[in-house]
Design an enzyme around this catalytic site. Structure first.
Site, PDB file in Angstrom:
ATOM      1  N   THR A 109      57.336  58.513  -2.823  1.00 31.57           N
ATOM      2  CA  THR A 109      58.415  59.486  -2.578  1.00 31.57           C
ATOM      3  C   THR A 109      58.346  59.873  -1.105  1.00 31.57           C
ATOM      4  O   THR A 109      58.930  59.211  -0.266  1.00 31.57           O
ATOM      5  CB  THR A 109      58.302  60.727  -3.489  1.00 31.57           C
ATOM      6  OG1 THR A 109      56.992  61.260  -3.422  1.00 31.57           O
ATOM      7  CG2 THR A 109      58.649  60.373  -4.912  1.00 31.57           C
ATOM      8  N   LYS A 163      50.631  57.257  -5.854  1.00 28.05           N
ATOM      9  CA  LYS A 163      51.625  57.897  -4.993  1.00 28.05           C
ATOM     10  C   LYS A 163      51.338  59.394  -4.998  1.00 28.05           C
ATOM     11  O   LYS A 163      50.775  59.924  -5.955  1.00 28.05           O
ATOM     12  CB  LYS A 163      53.055  57.624  -5.434  1.00 28.05           C
ATOM     13  CG  LYS A 163      53.476  58.275  -6.701  1.00 28.05           C
ATOM     14  CD  LYS A 163      54.228  59.587  -6.711  1.00 28.05           C
ATOM     15  CE  LYS A 163      54.685  60.153  -5.438  1.00 28.05           C
ATOM     16  NZ  LYS A 163      55.223  61.553  -5.685  1.00 28.05           N
ATOM     17  N   THR A 204      53.874  65.412  -6.830  1.00 31.00           N
ATOM     18  CA  THR A 204      53.460  64.726  -8.047  1.00 31.00           C
ATOM     19  C   THR A 204      52.527  63.600  -7.673  1.00 31.00           C
ATOM     20  O   THR A 204      52.833  62.820  -6.792  1.00 31.00           O
ATOM     21  CB  THR A 204      54.673  64.156  -8.792  1.00 31.00           C
ATOM     22  OG1 THR A 204      55.492  65.228  -9.191  1.00 31.00           O
ATOM     23  CG2 THR A 204      54.224  63.372 -10.013  1.00 31.00           C
ATOM     24  N   GLU A 227      51.607  65.396   3.192  1.00 30.50           N
ATOM     25  CA  GLU A 227      52.838  65.747   3.894  1.00 30.50           C
ATOM     26  C   GLU A 227      52.582  66.583   5.148  1.00 30.50           C
ATOM     27  O   GLU A 227      52.109  67.707   5.077  1.00 30.50           O
ATOM     28  CB  GLU A 227      53.754  66.532   2.954  1.00 30.50           C
ATOM     29  CG  GLU A 227      54.324  65.658   1.847  1.00 30.50           C
ATOM     30  CD  GLU A 227      55.056  66.452   0.780  1.00 30.50           C
ATOM     31  OE1 GLU A 227      54.975  67.687   0.805  1.00 30.50           O
ATOM     32  OE2 GLU A 227      55.704  65.818  -0.062  1.00 30.50           O
ATOM     33  N   ASN A 270      58.833  70.452   3.702  1.00 29.22           N
ATOM     34  CA  ASN A 270      58.973  71.139   2.429  1.00 29.22           C
ATOM     35  C   ASN A 270      60.030  72.239   2.428  1.00 29.22           C
ATOM     36  O   ASN A 270      60.236  72.900   1.423  1.00 29.22           O
ATOM     37  CB  ASN A 270      57.615  71.687   1.990  1.00 29.22           C
ATOM     38  CG  ASN A 270      56.701  70.553   1.577  1.00 29.22           C
ATOM     39  OD1 ASN A 270      57.013  69.794   0.676  1.00 29.22           O
ATOM     40  ND2 ASN A 270      55.589  70.412   2.278  1.00 29.22           N
ATOM     41  N   THR A 299      67.616  69.638  -0.553  1.00 29.39           N
ATOM     42  CA  THR A 299      68.975  69.725  -0.008  1.00 29.39           C
ATOM     43  C   THR A 299      69.288  68.541   0.890  1.00 29.39           C
ATOM     44  O   THR A 299      68.428  67.731   1.189  1.00 29.39           O
ATOM     45  CB  THR A 299      69.131  71.035   0.806  1.00 29.39           C
ATOM     46  OG1 THR A 299      68.051  71.135   1.724  1.00 29.39           O
ATOM     47  CG2 THR A 299      69.114  72.219  -0.120  1.00 29.39           C
TER      48      THR A 299
END
Lengths: 389, 389
Positions: free
Chosen positions: A152, A174, A185, A265, A384, A389
């Site tokens: 992702t 992942k 996740t 991230e 994040n 959006t």
């Protein structure tokens, strides 16, 4: 007994896999994967999120794994199918049914994993046609393709392997975080061609995840979808006992866990919080986690600032056994805090490298544990703050 | 029974205060404050951080307050005097001794509060000369000066008041967070000229902080120095009972708490997490806190992204009584999640205003509670990545 890095990991004997573009992700990159166990054995074990708000595929897959047999795993990115009510569960069920129909299996032996945004129904027409395409693409060379399709926000796909004598373990993952509790996740599929006892497989997976995925904590956020599943085909014909299996799964899971932290991230540092001198492993874990979850500490590391007071302030929030006047803290080898007070000059600490080592000595016992985390960065906030959006 | 805003709050009768520049802060702004109770009564109560790594002034001040009498409070910014070992405690003791000497008091009646970087000894020559200057500047008009001198990263000073019939309560606060657990260091001095019973004062302060400072949670980080102290001079001659005192202290503490959230480091949104339908207040607080501490949720709000799945994922980590299939979540009045599934279109939620209201209905009982928090922003990361350097 060696781990390998991304790009070189093949499936063990008895498995086929594939990854295709079903059109679930706006980016147009691969988003649906299949992993199939052709046997002769079909043993399986799994660990799932402990989040009480669990996604439909987790509810489904718990039931599938309960009897210890799994024939196939279907995974999609581009949608978590979480908080989607009765329709979400029907969609998971239909996905498993379709995989079973196409591959000639029973739906009750098909694990389903989903990852992506919470609170949106999956486009089932794309899932169905994606399963058809993935089934047609199944190959014993498909490990990398499947690993790519489950990404992702991952910047790289993650694979690892362990070679035994005539048998092997491979894994794909992942995510950018951890299991129970977990961030984003995390989905992991581990495959082995070893001949194993089903109870050994279950015990080995539990032991492996406890010291790997359970000890990474990128941002303390537990997902609704986390799943780690291991499949054993027995195709190597080599019987492996619980100890060797535990070692192999721990090897692969630890490798994947470190890759998740390295790709978290927006992170700029990978931080090992090593807690020693603890009265119990639980104490060491509680202290390590408290430091790993302290936003002020995480921001300081991002700024290459050896602000050790924030480590002590985090330790002080725990119930672990320690005397505040006995605490020692080192950062990258510099003993910045001795006996709860000022130690060596903090300006001696060099935090410019990506890996950071924080050592906390509780002086309360013989136990130890290490939690891996990341710093808190502008990029974390950016990634994040605009996800759905 | 009205609260007032910054800039207009005076000391109650029987008090003098001052704020001066002792030279502790590199910025050259005021950094040392005194608040003196001239009586005739000298009742006091206090609440301190629950962090087990507590700063020397907290250890000292706990002892001072134990007998219920406090004559003066000396507060410094520019250094927390935490994790400073035996020398740090001697420095706090010496500060209290010097205040006592200059003002003709007993050191055992002088509360000391410090805030700033952890792990550095205070420059005691500057503290001593600063106390001399602050003593010379004491004035019944000094409330604002003292409030200004205790600022650290605060962008504005925080004061509040409550007017009774012939008596009043005033308060000053510094910090950007909460008490127990707490962020940055929160220091609060509340003064009243009411004639009160000492036990009533203690009970009223406990009740007031429980529903004010204990319910703000900017970033879940608990400080080593948090202190809330209330002093009662009795100078108004008006006796006030426990109920009226509790109401007044709650009024002032709630006002100050909201000011802390409104000025939290780098925040762009103030977020009220209102939890209703809880089986107990503890359940409501646990759920509110879990949402307030979820970095993914906090980033989403920063990005004006109504990502309600992150609210549910946070709720799911708690032990509170609820059925995941019964959860309702509204964001700024839009019912984005109904019965654990998709509700109204998330695009209807407008998050452009600073204040955000998240309503979680657990459908498990009659209890409720609200936790106030902030979003997680680039500015938060920036401010906290370069604090000590």
């Amino acid at each position: 007994m060696t781990s390998t890095t991304a790009g070189t990991v093949r499936l063990p004997a008895g498995f086929r896999a594939s990854g295709v573009t079903a059109g679930l992700k706006a980016s147009g990159t691969p988003d649906l994967a299949l992993v199939v166990n052709d046997g002769p054995e079909h043993h399986a074990a799994a660990v799932f999120t402990t989040n009480r708000v669990e996604a439909a595929p987790v509810t489904w897959s718990r039931q599938v794994v309960a009897d210890g047999r799994v024939d196939a795993v279907v995974l999609n990115s581009g949608g978590a199918n979480a908080c989607t009510g009765g329709q979400g569960f029907l969609d998971t069920h239909r996905t498993a049914e379709h995989v079973a129909e196409v591959l000639g299996l029973s739906a009750g032996d098909v694990v389903v994993c989903s990852t992506g945004l919470i609170g949106e129904l999956l486009p089932m027409d794309k899932i169905v046609s994606g399963v058809d395409a993935a089934a047609a693409a199944l190959s014993s060379e498909g490990h990398e393709d499947a690993a790519v399709a489950i990404k992702t926000t991952d910047t790289v796909h993650k694979v690892a392997s362990h070679a035994g004598a005539g048998w092997s373990v491979s894994g794909m993952a992942k995510g950018a975080g951890m299991l129970a509790p977990a961030l984003a996740t995390m989905l992991v599929v581990v495959t082995t061609d070893a001949v194993v006892d089903r109870e050994d497989l279950d015990a080995a997976l539990g032991a492996a995840t406890t010291v790997s995925f359970d000890r990474i904590d990128s941002d303390a956020c537990m997902s609704t979808n986390d799943t780690v599943v291991v499949l054993a085909s027995g195709a190597s014909g080599v019987s492996v006992d619980r100890a060797a299996l535990t070692e192999a799964l721990t090897d692969v899971c630890s490798d994947l866990a470190r890759q998740l932290i390295a790709d978290a991230e927006g992170a700029a540092h990978d931080i090992a919080i090593e807690v020693i001198g603890a009265a119990s492993v639980d104490d060491a874990l509680e202290v390590g986690r408290a430091v790993a979850r302290n936003n002020l500490f995480k921001c300081a590391i991002f700024g290459n600032d050896p602000n050790w007071g924030r480590v002590l302030a985090a330790v002080g929030t725990t119930r672990a056994a320690f005397d505040a006047a006995a605490l020692d803290v080192s950062m990258n080898g510099v003993a910045v805090c001795r006996s709860g007070g000022v130690g060596e000059d903090r300006s001696l600490v060099d935090l410019t490298e990506r890996e950071v080592h924080v050592l906390v000595d509780l002086h309360a016992g013989p136990e130890a544990a290490t939690i891996w985390t990341n710093d808190l960065t502008h990029d974390y906030v950016h990634e994040n703050s605009a996800y759905s959006t």
